[in-house]
Design an enzyme around this catalytic site. Structure first.
Site, PDB file in Angstrom:
ATOM      1  N   LYS A   1     -50.221 -16.957  -6.068  1.00  0.00           N
ATOM      2  CA  LYS A   1     -49.956 -16.261  -4.802  1.00  0.00           C
ATOM      3  C   LYS A   1     -50.536 -14.853  -4.850  1.00  0.00           C
ATOM      4  O   LYS A   1     -51.146 -14.386  -3.893  1.00  0.00           O
ATOM      5  CB  LYS A   1     -48.443 -16.242  -4.512  1.00  0.00           C
ATOM      6  CG  LYS A   1     -47.933 -17.608  -4.083  1.00  0.00           C
ATOM      7  CD  LYS A   1     -46.421 -17.733  -4.070  1.00  0.00           C
ATOM      8  CE  LYS A   1     -46.033 -19.190  -3.809  1.00  0.00           C
ATOM      9  NZ  LYS A   1     -44.604 -19.463  -3.920  1.00  0.00           N
TER      10      LYS A   1
ATOM     11  N   GLN B   1     -39.332 -16.465  -5.200  1.00  0.00           N
ATOM     12  CA  GLN B   1     -39.798 -17.707  -5.817  1.00  0.00           C
ATOM     13  C   GLN B   1     -38.604 -18.582  -6.211  1.00  0.00           C
ATOM     14  O   GLN B   1     -37.690 -18.117  -6.889  1.00  0.00           O
ATOM     15  CB  GLN B   1     -40.663 -17.374  -7.060  1.00  0.00           C
ATOM     16  CG  GLN B   1     -41.287 -18.580  -7.722  1.00  0.00           C
ATOM     17  CD  GLN B   1     -42.281 -19.302  -6.814  1.00  0.00           C
ATOM     18  OE1 GLN B   1     -43.088 -18.708  -6.122  1.00  0.00           O
ATOM     19  NE2 GLN B   1     -42.206 -20.634  -6.814  1.00  0.00           N
TER      20      GLN B   1
ATOM     21  N   ASP C   1     -41.890 -17.475   4.061  1.00  0.00           N
ATOM     22  CA  ASP C   1     -41.756 -18.868   3.609  1.00  0.00           C
ATOM     23  C   ASP C   1     -41.207 -19.762   4.728  1.00  0.00           C
ATOM     24  O   ASP C   1     -41.293 -20.995   4.636  1.00  0.00           O
ATOM     25  CB  ASP C   1     -40.798 -18.940   2.408  1.00  0.00           C
ATOM     26  CG  ASP C   1     -41.536 -19.039   1.079  1.00  0.00           C
ATOM     27  OD1 ASP C   1     -42.694 -19.506   1.083  1.00  0.00           O
ATOM     28  OD2 ASP C   1     -40.953 -18.663   0.047  1.00  0.00           O
TER      29      ASP C   1
END
Ligand code: NAP
Length: 278
Positions: free
Chosen positions: A52, A96, A119
């Protein structure tokens, strides 16, 4: 002959388009900053976080890494999230997953400000998808829509069967296909006569989390098949939920593993980050 849907190529196209957009935004004096929080040092999570950060650097997005120790408490993590929510420099916040057991993932996801939840996991964004309002959408299903569109697979009016109903893949996938005017059926572990259903699919999306679960007996001749699964086989090689060798000759288009859905997830995370500023 079937088409192999090339997720590597399509994700690169998207990243290049985003890079141009970020350059234009920077010329207008706008910048984009993503905060990436990792708790603990799970090796798989470290690889995802590293990828990422690399994608951010390629596109021109600043990424700030917050690496917290495994024993971080829920309150400590929530405090950091609240601080980042209030920081005007930060456009997107990514935590995460999975998180260590002492932390309630749901609480953390809900704590992220919806306008920074790149997200797309926060209930406000999930609700927005449900009612057709603007909001961030979970990156993997969003990427699958791009794979289908950019490979010329028509969704409107087609029977789309999704196997899996997780909050991250199956449910948002079904809603996105509906938004594209597909006729959607969702299958899960309690579905009876699953083959009878999957054999009616023009588009079959498999997010079942079981290696090579789908063979040719589940697939209608000429269907498009999207394989979301990622597993390591006995030889430590990557494979999907679909038995590619057996299924591919019966399809019109199919994604491979690796190189199909996987690369799209990060590309669409970058897309969400850029739209946070646009
Ligand atoms: P998950 O949360 O484990 O969900 C699996 C779904 O499959 C559940 O809804 C389950 O039904 C259903 N299922 C299980 N066994 C079944 C059976 N025998 N017949 C029909 N349905 C069955 O998994 P997920 O998070 O959605 O992920 C699915 C796969 O995609 C995993 O391999 C994961 O690693 C991969 N993945 C890849 C990416 C990427 O970027 N490429 C991103 C996310 C996930 P119930 O709800 O009834 O239990």
């Amino acid at each position: 002959m079937y088409q192999i849907i090339d997720g590597k190529k399509i994700s690169q196209e998207i990243k290049d388009e985003l890079k141009d957009k970020v350059t234009a935004l920077k010329a207008e004096g706008k910048s984009i900053c993503l905060a990436v929080i990792q708790v603990g040092s799970d090796p798989a999570s470290s690889v995802y976080v590293g990828n990422k950060k690399k994608a951010c650097a390629y596109i021109g997005i600043e990424s700030l890494a917050y690496e917290l120790p495994e024993e971080t408490t829920q309150e400590e993590l929530l405090d950091l999230v609240r601080k980042l929510n209030e920081d005007d420099k930060i456009n997107g916040i990514l935590v995460q997953l999975p998180l260590p057991k002492q932390i309630d993932e749901k609480k953390v996801i809900q704590a992220i400000a919806p306008e920074k939840d790149v997200d797309g996991f926060n209930e406000k964004n999930v609700g927005a998808l449900c009612v057709g309002s603007k909001g961030y959408v979970s990156c993997t299903p969003l990427g699958i829509i791009q794979l289908l569109k950019r490979s010329g697979v028509e969704i409107s009016g087609k029977h789309c069967v999704v196997i899996g109903r997780s909050n991250i893949v199956g449910k948002p996938m079904s809603l996105l296909l509906l938004r594209e005017n597909g006729t959607v059926t969702i299958c899960h572990s309690r579905t009876q006569n699953i083959k009878e259903i999957t054999k009616q699919a023009d588009i079959l999306i498999v997010a079942v989390g079981k290696p090579k679960f789908i063979d040719e007996s589940y697939v209608k001749e000429g269907a498009a098949v999207i394989d979301v699964g990622i597993h390591r086989n006995e030889n430590n090689k990557l494979c999907g939920d679909v038995d590619f060798e057996k299924v591919a000759p019966h399809t019109s288009a199919i994604t491979p593993v690796p190189g199909g859905v996987g690369p799209m997830t990060i590309a669409m995370l970058m897309y969400n980050c850029v739209s946070s500023v646009e």
